[in-house]
Design an enzyme around this catalytic site. Structure first.
Site, PDB file in Angstrom:
ATOM      1  N   ASP A 112      -7.264  27.227   1.218  1.00  0.00           N
ATOM      2  CA  ASP A 112      -7.142  26.340   2.374  1.00  0.00           C
ATOM      3  C   ASP A 112      -5.757  25.544   2.019  1.00  0.00           C
ATOM      4  O   ASP A 112      -5.432  25.355   0.811  1.00  0.00           O
ATOM      5  CB  ASP A 112      -8.273  25.459   2.616  1.00  0.00           C
ATOM      6  CG  ASP A 112      -9.499  26.101   3.020  1.00  0.00           C
ATOM      7  OD1 ASP A 112      -9.327  27.455   3.605  1.00  0.00           O
ATOM      8  OD2 ASP A 112     -10.477  25.582   3.420  1.00  0.00           O
ATOM      9  N   ASP A 113      -5.330  24.918   3.190  1.00  0.00           N
ATOM     10  CA  ASP A 113      -4.422  23.807   2.993  1.00  0.00           C
ATOM     11  C   ASP A 113      -2.986  24.189   2.727  1.00  0.00           C
ATOM     12  O   ASP A 113      -1.962  23.285   2.725  1.00  0.00           O
ATOM     13  CB  ASP A 113      -4.824  22.527   1.946  1.00  0.00           C
ATOM     14  CG  ASP A 113      -5.929  21.917   2.187  1.00  0.00           C
ATOM     15  OD1 ASP A 113      -6.707  22.255   3.413  1.00  0.00           O
ATOM     16  OD2 ASP A 113      -6.691  21.310   1.249  1.00  0.00           O
TER      17      ASP A 113
ATOM     18  N   HIS B 120      -5.901  26.620  10.097  1.00  0.00           N
ATOM     19  CA  HIS B 120      -6.644  25.523   9.541  1.00  0.00           C
ATOM     20  C   HIS B 120      -6.247  24.097  10.172  1.00  0.00           C
ATOM     21  O   HIS B 120      -6.261  22.984   9.520  1.00  0.00           O
ATOM     22  CB  HIS B 120      -6.267  25.256   7.941  1.00  0.00           C
ATOM     23  CG  HIS B 120      -7.217  24.623   7.105  1.00  0.00           C
ATOM     24  ND1 HIS B 120      -8.620  24.863   7.240  1.00  0.00           N
ATOM     25  CD2 HIS B 120      -7.008  23.672   6.191  1.00  0.00           C
ATOM     26  CE1 HIS B 120      -9.306  23.866   6.494  1.00  0.00           C
ATOM     27  NE2 HIS B 120      -8.239  23.145   5.562  1.00  0.00           N
TER      28      HIS B 120
ATOM     29  N   HIS C 215      -4.332  19.368   9.710  1.00  0.00           N
ATOM     30  CA  HIS C 215      -5.514  19.297   8.804  1.00  0.00           C
ATOM     31  C   HIS C 215      -6.495  18.128   9.208  1.00  0.00           C
ATOM     32  O   HIS C 215      -6.837  17.128   8.489  1.00  0.00           O
ATOM     33  CB  HIS C 215      -5.062  18.884   7.208  1.00  0.00           C
ATOM     34  CG  HIS C 215      -6.035  19.199   6.451  1.00  0.00           C
ATOM     35  ND1 HIS C 215      -7.149  17.997   5.943  1.00  0.00           N
ATOM     36  CD2 HIS C 215      -6.505  20.272   5.588  1.00  0.00           C
ATOM     37  CE1 HIS C 215      -7.765  18.648   5.019  1.00  0.00           C
ATOM     38  NE2 HIS C 215      -7.498  20.043   4.762  1.00  0.00           N
TER      39      HIS C 215
ATOM     40  N   HIS D 213      -8.341  26.499  -2.639  1.00  0.00           N
ATOM     41  CA  HIS D 213      -7.295  25.693  -2.218  1.00  0.00           C
ATOM     42  C   HIS D 213      -5.919  26.236  -2.768  1.00  0.00           C
ATOM     43  O   HIS D 213      -6.006  26.498  -4.230  1.00  0.00           O
ATOM     44  CB  HIS D 213      -7.568  24.273  -2.429  1.00  0.00           C
ATOM     45  CG  HIS D 213      -8.780  23.725  -1.606  1.00  0.00           C
ATOM     46  ND1 HIS D 213      -9.983  23.861  -1.959  1.00  0.00           N
ATOM     47  CD2 HIS D 213      -8.798  23.032  -0.394  1.00  0.00           C
ATOM     48  CE1 HIS D 213     -10.523  23.133  -1.295  1.00  0.00           C
ATOM     49  NE2 HIS D 213      -9.925  22.735  -0.188  1.00  0.00           N
TER      50      HIS D 213
END
Length: 706
Positions: free
Chosen positions: A84-85, A135, A139, A236
């Protein structure tokens, strides 16, 4: 006073300015939105009710576009690593290197704003056989924002990925989510809403919690499935220091591969076709436009930061130079008064007057009461229709002459008076100005220096009641008078105000009198005197009380004329940039100062105010408050010092914050209007201020009116 034929002033520029400011605010806000992305724990869901049991006990891949939720799990000994991210220019390449080393594939849930910032990383992810999912764009917690914002976030991210890769995504992982058992009812509703736009939700079986940086061994343990079960593992590749994540992958992958696990994408792990489809041409073009808009907003914000920094440095430097020069001027004046001989030569005072019935009697009476040993007063009536000349003639004061002429403008009236004057020292006074008894004497004492050709007096606002009067009072004392002290020290005085100025007769004859081809004849004349090689100085003790505009409309007209006329004078005297002596000082000191602080910075002020509004929305208020209070205190210190130099009370200082919030905006809009008028070539007519007679009340009052 002069009557020029005028075309209708342009109006479209105000619409363009407003549109430009709206676009600027939108661009800054967009940049503030996309640069606010980041990882973390997210909002607390501790008190939210759980999602339906069939979801929290099901698999991590959720299809919610049907009446009954459908969940899917990974096959045995199949792990879908998800990151993620990202993408992140530092950590994503390291994660990809580890995956490539062990021939493992994964799914990357990317943030749309970061896709626009690093499209090459997303293309590399796909080129190496990995999968990409959404995603959100910034965020954001989709369960905590309005539905339109959540849908926009998903649409922008899909568009960004399409522009970068030519593919559209369907997989979606909401920020601040984890394993299925932790899914809350608000999150579930947000996922159902996302399903309406074709998104398949992906949560996790195992949360490595690598964002907490618990240590490599802890990350490996948290990411390893129990027994032979498959799993979607949450990790991540951005949002902070991911060195432990990279190290954990390097340990976990070879060990689990030896145990018979395979690492693949989410879609392949559940036996589904690819989640990515070919993007349409329109989607690709929209993605490219979005990427350029984000880049442009970032560049614009950087430029605004630079502009604000430069303006701040220039503003502080200006205050510092003003204070230093004011102190030097005080010391110089004190030394000069002790050394120079007394000047008692005859003086002719010239008062051009056009419809000055409200103040002319007080003006003439104050001049006659000066007590100067040899003084004549010449009132030139420039075609008044209100009986101005009759008022003066009925006063029958000794030493006062009235000259009548057809209306020809203030410069013509002044030149008429200059030709009629008998003395070699001339004082030019506006018809709404009141002198103190010692003003003429103090004003001409500087002529003891044979290099001095002209002297500026100290103009004070007579009608300083109310906010508008106090603001103008502060402007005169802080801005004009501090500037004049600085100009005196630097030898580049650009303006002797029409309200009070003294000249040698030979100087005025040498420059062909008062010019009439600009609306700021006082500035134009002063610049001509400097370029003729004479010194122009400031005498702070020679005080003249003048009537300032009493309404915003009158103030606008006056300052519009001043600013436009100053632009004309600056352009007319631009050859001074290449001259030597006093003219060179004007060209290389005075003109750049005027250009920067009276033209360029005011023109940028609307953008700076929009940037301040942007700061209120996106920056911590505490920082903004400290910065604003710091600047206000600095200005307050300077204002207090200026008031002290002028022997004024400090009472009006309480209006300074309001002056910054209201009066300043009016002044920079005046500059905008003046520059536009000059650029389009319109001719601005003389706009006379309506007199109220308040200056007349000062006769006999003198300095007590403060």
């Amino acid at each position: 006073m002069a009557r020029h034929v005028a075309r209708r002033a342009p109006r479209a520029h105000w619409l363009l300015l407003l549109l430009g400011l709206v676009v600027l605010l939108a661009a800054l806000s967009f940049n503030g939105l996309v640069t606010g992305v980041g990882g973390g724990t997210g909002p607390s869901q501790a008190y939210a009710s759980p999602a339906p049991r069939q979801v929290t006990t099901g698999g991590p891949v959720l299809r919610l576009d049907t009446p009954t939720p459908v969940t899917r799990r990974m096959r045995d000994r199949t792990i879908a690593l998800t990151f993620d991210d990202g993408p992140d220019p530092r950590w994503t390449p390291q994660v990809l290197d580890v995956l490539r080393r062990y021939h493992a594939h994964a799914t990357f849930f990317v943030v749309g704003a970061r896709v626009n910032a690093h499209p090459e990383l997303v293309r590399r992810i796909l080129a190496e056989g990995h999968e990409v999912g959404s995603h959100t764009f910034t965020h954001v917690d989709v369960s905590a924002v309005p539905a339109w914002r959540a849908r926009s976030e998903l649409a922008w991210t899909r568009t960004a990925i399409a522009g970068a890769t030519g593919r559209e995504v369907t997989l979606f992982r909401p920020p601040f989510s984890s394993v299925t058992t932790a899914l809350t009812a608000p999150q579930y509703e947000a996922l159902r809403d996302a399903a309406g736009s074709g998104h398949v939700a992906v949560l996790a079986d195992r949360d490595a919690k690598d964002w907490q940086r618990p240590g490599v061994s802890a990350i490996v343990r948290a990411a390893t499935p129990q027994g032979s079960a498959g799993a979607v593992v949450l990790m991540h590749d951005a949002g902070g220091d991911r060195s432990q994540t990279v190290a954990a992958l390097d340990q976990m992958l070879p060990r689990l591969i030896r145990e018979g696990y395979r690492f693949t994408t989410v879609s392949e792990g559940i036996g589904a076709p690819s989640s990515m489809v070919q993007a349409t041409v329109g989607a690709r073009l929209s993605g490219a436009a979005l990427r350029w808009a984000q880049a442009g907003a970032g560049w614009l914000t950087s430029a605004m930061n630079l502009l604000l920094g430069v303006a701040l440095v220039l503003g502080v430097a200006r205050l510092a130079v003003q204070v230093v020069c004011a102190r030097r001027h005080v010391r110089r004046v004190r030394r000069g008064r002790r050394r120079r001989p007394e000047v008692t030569a005859p003086v002719s005072v010239i008062v051009p007057a056009y419809n000055e019935a409200a103040n002319i009697a007080a003006t003439v009476r104050s001049l006659v009461a000066s007590g100067y040993p040899a003084l004549e007063v010449i009132v030139v009536d420039d075609g008044s229709t209100d009986g101005t000349a009759d008022i003066v003639e009925r006063m029958r004061l000794r030493g006062v002459r009235v000259i009548r002429q057809e209306n020809a403008g203030k410069p013509a009236a002044l030149n008429t008076g200059i030709r009629a004057a008998r003395a070699d020292l001339l004082v030019l006074v506006d018809g709404d100005t009141v002198f103190q008894p010692d003003t003429v004497y103090r004003l001409v004492q500087g002529f003891a220096d044979p290099t001095v050709g002209a002297i500026s007096g100290n103009t004070k606002v007579a009608n300083r009641r109310g906010l508008l009067g106090r603001w103008q009072h502060l402007e005169y004392v802080i801005g004009f008078n501090l500037d004049r002290r600085m100009y005196d020290v630097l030898g580049c005085m650009p303006t002797i105000p029409g309200a009070i100025g003294a000249f040698r007769r030979e100087v005025l004859l040498g420059v062909a009198g008062v010019p009439s081809d600009t609306l700021a004849e006082d500035t134009d004349l002063t610049m001509k005197v400097l370029r003729a090689g004479w010194r122009v100085v400031y005498e702070e003790s020679a005080i003249a009380w003048t009537e300032a505009p009493s309404s915003l409309r009158q103030l606008w007209r006056q300052r519009y004329r001043w600013c436009y006329g100053t632009l004309q004078a600056m352009w007319k005297h631009r050859p001074a940039l290449h001259e030597s002596g006093a003219g060179g000082k004007l060209g290389r000191r005075g003109l750049p100062y005027l250009a920067v602080f009276q033209i360029v910075l005011p023109l940028t002020a609307p953008a700076v105010d929009v940037f301040a509004l942007y700061g209120l929305i996106f920056l911590p208020w505490s920082e903004l408050a400290v910065a604003w209070l710091g600047l206000l205190l600095l200005q307050g210190f300077t204002a207090a010092y200026a008031l002290r130099l002028d022997r004024e009370r400090l009472g009006p200082l309480w209006t300074l914050p309001f002056q910054q919030l209201v009066y300043r905006q009016l002044m920079y809009l005046v500059v905008v209007q003046s520059v536009v008028t000059a650029v389009v070539g319109n001719r601005l007519r003389w706009q006379r201020m309506v007199r109220t007679g308040e200056a007349a009340a000062l006769v006999g009052a003198g300095p007590s009116v403060r």
